[in-house]
Design an enzyme around this catalytic site. Sequence first.
Site, PDB file in Angstrom:
ATOM      1  N   GLU A 201       0.788  -1.236   0.000  1.00 60.21           N
ATOM      2  CA  GLU A 201       0.000   0.000   0.000  1.00 60.21           C
ATOM      3  C   GLU A 201       0.821   1.288   0.000  1.00 60.21           C
ATOM      4  OE1 GLU A 201      -2.879  -0.023   3.148  1.00 60.21           O
ATOM      5  OE2 GLU A 201      -3.942  -1.738   2.340  1.00 60.21           O
ATOM      6  N   GLU A 392      -5.246  -8.490   0.979  1.00 59.82           N
ATOM      7  CA  GLU A 392      -5.762  -8.181   2.318  1.00 59.82           C
ATOM      8  C   GLU A 392      -7.235  -7.825   2.219  1.00 59.82           C
ATOM      9  OE1 GLU A 392      -3.913  -5.049   4.605  1.00 59.82           O
ATOM     10  OE2 GLU A 392      -1.908  -5.863   4.276  1.00 59.82           O
TER      11      GLU A 392
END
Length: 480
Positions: A201, A392
Amino acid sequence: MKRRQAIKTIGLAGAASLILPKLLAKDLLAQANLELLKLDFGTGFKWGVATAAYQIEGAWNVDGKGPSIWDNFSHKKGKIRNNETGDIACDFYHTYAEDLDLVNQMNMDVFRFSIAWSRILPNGTGLINQKGIDFYNRVIDTALEKGIEPWLTLYHWDLPQTLEDKGGWANRDVINWFSEYVSLVANSFGDRVKNWMVFNEPAAFTGLGYMTGTHAPGKKSLGKYPKAIHHVVMCQAEGGRILRALVPDAQVGTTYSMSSIHPKEKIKKHENAAKRMDALLNRLFIEPALGLGYPSKDFTYLKEVEKHMQVGDDQKMIFDFDFHGVQNYFRIVATQSAFPPVLWANQVKPVHLVEDKAKLTDMGWEVYPQGIYEVIRQLSAYKGVKKIYVTENGAAFPDQIENGKVKDIQRIQYFKDYLGEVLRAKNEGAPVHGYFVWSLLDNFEWAEGYHPRFGLVYVDYETQRRTIKDSGLWFKEFLK
Ligand code: GAL
């Protein structure tokens, strides 16, 4: 299971006519849709759990590990809820074998983890800490012995503090520092690890670390932020190239946080806000890698990032990843630019504005299953995105342990609903090849400390005792 097979053989209408008159065909249809089977996702589909070094390892200064920006940040007063730190966390440094057993018990194929850069290079570059390498060798070997695939993230937010002292991601030299680190990791573990993710991320760690200052290294700097973005984009591609050169049979990927972003109302102001946020939060890191450059047409602020490009960078930002990881947690309902100086000046304005009556998790995030469908569709629309993994997805709820059980019904429902939407995207042709739960264990949730519990496994932080929650048992059953 039996009902499902019957439906497959004789069709829904036929099945309905065999059932008690009370149960209408409509109900049957609804039930059939609700019932999720592992097989629906295909036989090669990977199921896993995701973790990150700083959130679980502890042992922050053990066996020669150097300090990271998260060690420093969490040791400062007032940065983390209740001033908690990751010093001990889940003590995974010592409990990894037991924890990998839990992965097995839940019938998961994949263990996603990250390397703490300063555990193997205490100063970020130069001196190698063999004890750190030995630790990751033990983790990888134990996983493989248990039939679990280790998936390795190179960087999940814990930069060595010595490198931050030299400017961190805002210093272009980070491209060299990162290359040295990636080469060491690839050469040390590439013989056994075949699935790699360069970053976790990037939009999150650049934005929260250098712009809002709510995460390590805690900078609020409109000067550093655009530089950090560009250098991370450069490292993303360079990391991919190094992995491909040193681990020729590797699958090389990277991960992105993505949110479905909707204008609150169909008016120009909200629509423009949604477009800008999409550019900043969803498209900023993937598009340069795909050769599309920065999405500055849709958000002119990003010209600040382009200013830091040097001759040839436009080509060096490109890398042909084997897969892209998508991570989805909330929807954004946009009304205004979430960007400084607006956000920064107001400090607390949440980026993810939620609808008034939305169902919220313990993070204050809206439960919006359709969002994962939307972001998978958005990602798969790019030419150049070959394979997608949900690297995720998960939720924090206020879990209670009673008589050795954690009845997290809300979380089970969350997974059923989100998995249903992943399947919908897959059935419509999106190349989704796996789904990893965030997270294996309750752990150190960054600025929120230990309050939010995301695990399939409950952790008693006093005793380090683990208890598989009902959601973990649900996966065990679902995946068996
Ligand atoms: C992600 C992050 C994870 C975890 C999760 C839940 O953004 O990659 O480390 O914290 O959010 O908040």
